[in-house]
Write a protein that holds these residues in place. Structure first.
Motif, short mmCIF file in Angstrom:
data_model
loop_
_atom_site.label_atom_id
_atom_site.label_comp_id
_atom_site.label_asym_id
_atom_site.label_seq_id
_atom_site.Cartn_x
_atom_site.Cartn_y
_atom_site.Cartn_z
N PRO A 268 28.77 48.35 40.69
CA PRO A 268 28.33 47.07 41.27
C PRO A 268 29.20 45.89 40.83
O PRO A 268 29.52 45.76 39.65
N GLN A 269 29.58 45.07 41.80
CA GLN A 269 30.37 43.87 41.54
C GLN A 269 29.57 42.67 42.09
O GLN A 269 29.93 42.05 43.07
N GLN A 270 28.47 42.39 41.42
CA GLN A 270 27.51 41.42 41.93
C GLN A 270 27.35 40.19 41.05
O GLN A 270 26.44 39.40 41.24
N GLY A 271 28.24 40.05 40.07
CA GLY A 271 28.19 38.87 39.21
C GLY A 271 28.75 37.64 39.90
O GLY A 271 28.93 37.61 41.12
N ARG A 272 29.07 36.62 39.13
CA ARG A 272 29.55 35.38 39.73
C ARG A 272 30.85 34.93 39.08
O ARG A 272 31.30 35.49 38.07
N LEU A 273 31.45 33.93 39.69
CA LEU A 273 32.66 33.30 39.16
C LEU A 273 32.37 31.83 38.97
O LEU A 273 31.89 31.16 39.89
N VAL A 274 32.68 31.32 37.77
CA VAL A 274 32.54 29.89 37.47
C VAL A 274 33.92 29.34 37.13
O VAL A 274 34.59 29.83 36.22
N ILE A 275 34.34 28.32 37.89
CA ILE A 275 35.59 27.62 37.63
C ILE A 275 35.22 26.22 37.15
O ILE A 275 34.66 25.43 37.92
N GLU A 276 35.49 25.92 35.90
CA GLU A 276 35.05 24.65 35.33
C GLU A 276 35.95 23.48 35.77
O GLU A 276 36.93 23.67 36.50
N ASP A 277 35.63 22.28 35.30
CA ASP A 277 36.33 21.07 35.71
C ASP A 277 37.82 21.09 35.35
O ASP A 277 38.22 21.69 34.34
N ASP A 278 38.62 20.42 36.17
CA ASP A 278 40.04 20.15 35.90
C ASP A 278 40.90 21.41 35.82
O ASP A 278 41.97 21.41 35.20
N VAL A 279 40.46 22.47 36.44
CA VAL A 279 41.24 23.71 36.51
C VAL A 279 42.20 23.62 37.70
O VAL A 279 41.87 23.05 38.74
N GLU A 280 43.39 24.20 37.54
CA GLU A 280 44.34 24.33 38.66
C GLU A 280 44.71 25.79 38.82
O GLU A 280 45.02 26.47 37.84
N ILE A 281 44.67 26.25 40.06
CA ILE A 281 44.94 27.66 40.38
C ILE A 281 46.09 27.71 41.38
O ILE A 281 46.03 27.10 42.45
N GLY A 282 47.15 28.44 41.03
CA GLY A 282 48.36 28.46 41.84
C GLY A 282 48.23 29.28 43.11
O GLY A 282 47.28 30.05 43.32
N ALA A 283 49.26 29.13 43.95
CA ALA A 283 49.28 29.80 45.25
C ALA A 283 49.24 31.32 45.09
O ALA A 283 49.89 31.89 44.20
N ASN A 284 48.45 31.97 45.95
CA ASN A 284 48.36 33.44 46.01
C ASN A 284 47.86 34.07 44.72
O ASN A 284 48.13 35.24 44.46
N SER A 285 47.15 33.32 43.92
CA SER A 285 46.49 33.89 42.74
C SER A 285 45.14 34.45 43.15
O SER A 285 44.56 34.05 44.16
N THR A 286 44.62 35.39 42.35
CA THR A 286 43.34 36.02 42.66
C THR A 286 42.48 36.07 41.40
O THR A 286 42.97 36.41 40.32
N ILE A 287 41.21 35.75 41.56
CA ILE A 287 40.27 35.80 40.43
C ILE A 287 39.02 36.54 40.89
O ILE A 287 38.37 36.14 41.86
N ASP A 288 38.69 37.63 40.20
CA ASP A 288 37.54 38.44 40.57
C ASP A 288 36.25 37.86 40.00
O ASP A 288 36.23 37.27 38.91
N ARG A 289 35.16 38.08 40.72
CA ARG A 289 33.84 37.73 40.22
C ARG A 289 33.46 38.70 39.11
O ARG A 289 34.09 39.76 38.93
N GLY A 290 32.41 38.40 38.35
CA GLY A 290 31.92 39.34 37.35
C GLY A 290 31.32 40.58 37.99
O GLY A 290 30.92 40.57 39.17
N ALA A 291 31.23 41.65 37.22
CA ALA A 291 30.58 42.85 37.72
C ALA A 291 29.06 42.64 37.73
O ALA A 291 28.44 42.56 38.79
N LEU A 292 28.46 42.53 36.54
CA LEU A 292 27.03 42.26 36.44
C LEU A 292 26.75 40.87 35.89
O LEU A 292 25.64 40.36 36.06
N GLU A 293 27.73 40.27 35.23
CA GLU A 293 27.53 38.94 34.66
C GLU A 293 28.49 37.94 35.31
O GLU A 293 28.38 37.69 36.50
N GLU A 294 29.44 37.38 34.57
CA GLU A 294 30.29 36.37 35.17
C GLU A 294 31.72 36.44 34.68
O GLU A 294 32.01 36.94 33.58
N THR A 295 32.62 35.95 35.52
CA THR A 295 33.98 35.59 35.14
C THR A 295 33.98 34.08 35.01
O THR A 295 33.39 33.37 35.83
N ARG A 296 34.68 33.54 33.99
CA ARG A 296 34.67 32.09 33.77
C ARG A 296 36.07 31.60 33.42
O ARG A 296 36.74 32.16 32.56
N ILE A 297 36.48 30.53 34.12
CA ILE A 297 37.76 29.87 33.84
C ILE A 297 37.44 28.52 33.21
O ILE A 297 36.83 27.66 33.84
#
Length: 306
Positions: free
Chosen positions: A177-206
């Protein structure tokens, strides 16, 4: 637009010592500067070039400013950083814009002055904070939380399913299961063609203030701390942690469940084995597998002698 004295006030210099000068409308290189531009001089040689330029404002190191009596020179601790601060202050205030070809799902929450570019797709239940810019052809999957003043450049995909499978006794793979979430906090910059996966059961956080270059991949359940810098073509496997202030060079590879400590520097092309913990602060690692810099250089010297 501010004059020289007002810029000194912005940058916390001694404003009483500066003439008002003309208005400064932008920033430029020393060679290309106009009287309405500010430039920075990172050393004495650059300062000498700057003083014969047309620039209307020169940001110089405190240690170099005494070398000239040019009234355009404003002494600052770090000219490059002060120049970047000034560039942001001189930039026009963000104006929210939703391109007609952008697609928004249901229950999407947009803050003030959010810009969404052409062909971008925003999934259901996404939250986007104030003054955030999402460029063209970005995909934001459902449930992603994006903070304020975030920049996501073209082609990025955020909140996609992670690469996780369970294997049966007979060798058959099914998706975990890949049902977690992704949290991107303030003032983050993400470059072109980058990829960030969500959490499986919990979260991915930047974490707040982190900057990702183009073509960076962050796997599911990864946690990035505050002010992390990641250069292009770096990949981080699932459930790894990169702590506050770490710097990852280009083409770094990090295995799963690894930890990169606070303010650790990983040289370009370094490899971190799964489960490995590189402790900081302020340590430099290089090589595959990554080793402390002195050890890596010693081993390299021994290899050359063989």
């Amino acid at each position: 637009m501010p004059n020289l004295r007002q810029i000194a006030e912005m940058l916390h210099a001694d404003a009483e010592d500066f003439p008002e000068g003309g208005e400064i409308m932008g920033v430029a290189s020393i060679e290309g500067a106009l009287p309405s531009d500010a430039v920075f001089a990172s050393d004495a040689t650059a300062l000498e070039r700057a003083t014969i330029s047309a620039a209307g404002c020169i940001l110089a190191r405190l240690a170099d400013a005494f070398l000239t009596e040019d009234p355009r020179v404003i002494p600052v601790k770090d000219p490059r950083f002060a120049f970047s601060v000034l560039a942001q202050k001189l930039s026009p205030a963000p104006q929210g814009h939703l391109h007609t070809t952008a697609v928004l799902g249901t229950n999407v929450s947009l803050g003030e002055n959010v810009s969404i570019g052409a062909g971008t797709v925003i999934g259901d239940n996404v939250t986007i904070g104030d003054n955030t810019t999402i460029d063209a052809r970005v995909v934001v999957y459902a449930g992603v939380e994006i903070g304020a003043r975030v920049l996501i450049q073209s082609g990025a995909v955020v909140g996609s399913m992670g690469f996780g499978y369970a294997c049966s006794a007979s060798g058959e793979y099914i998706r975990f299961p890949q049902q977690g979430r992704l949290v991107i906090e303030d003032d983050v910059e993400i470059g072109a063609n980058s990829t960030i996966d969500r959490g499986a059961l919990e979260e991915t956080r930047i974490g707040c203030g982190s900057k990702l270059d183009n073509l960076v991949h962050i796997g599911h359940n990864c946690i990035l701390g505050k002010n992390v810098i990641i250069a292009a073509q770096t990949g981080i496997s699932g459930s790894s942690v990169v702590e506050d202030g770490a710097i990852l060079g280009g083409q770094v590879g990090i295995g799963e469940h690894a930890t990169v400590g606070d303010h650790v520097i990983l040289g370009g092309g370094a490899g971190v084995l799964s489960g490995k913990k590189l402790r900081g602060p302020n340590q430099i690692f290089w090589g595959r597998p990554a080793q402390p810099l002195k050890q890596y250089l010693r081993d390299l010297a021994k290899l050359r002698k063989l």
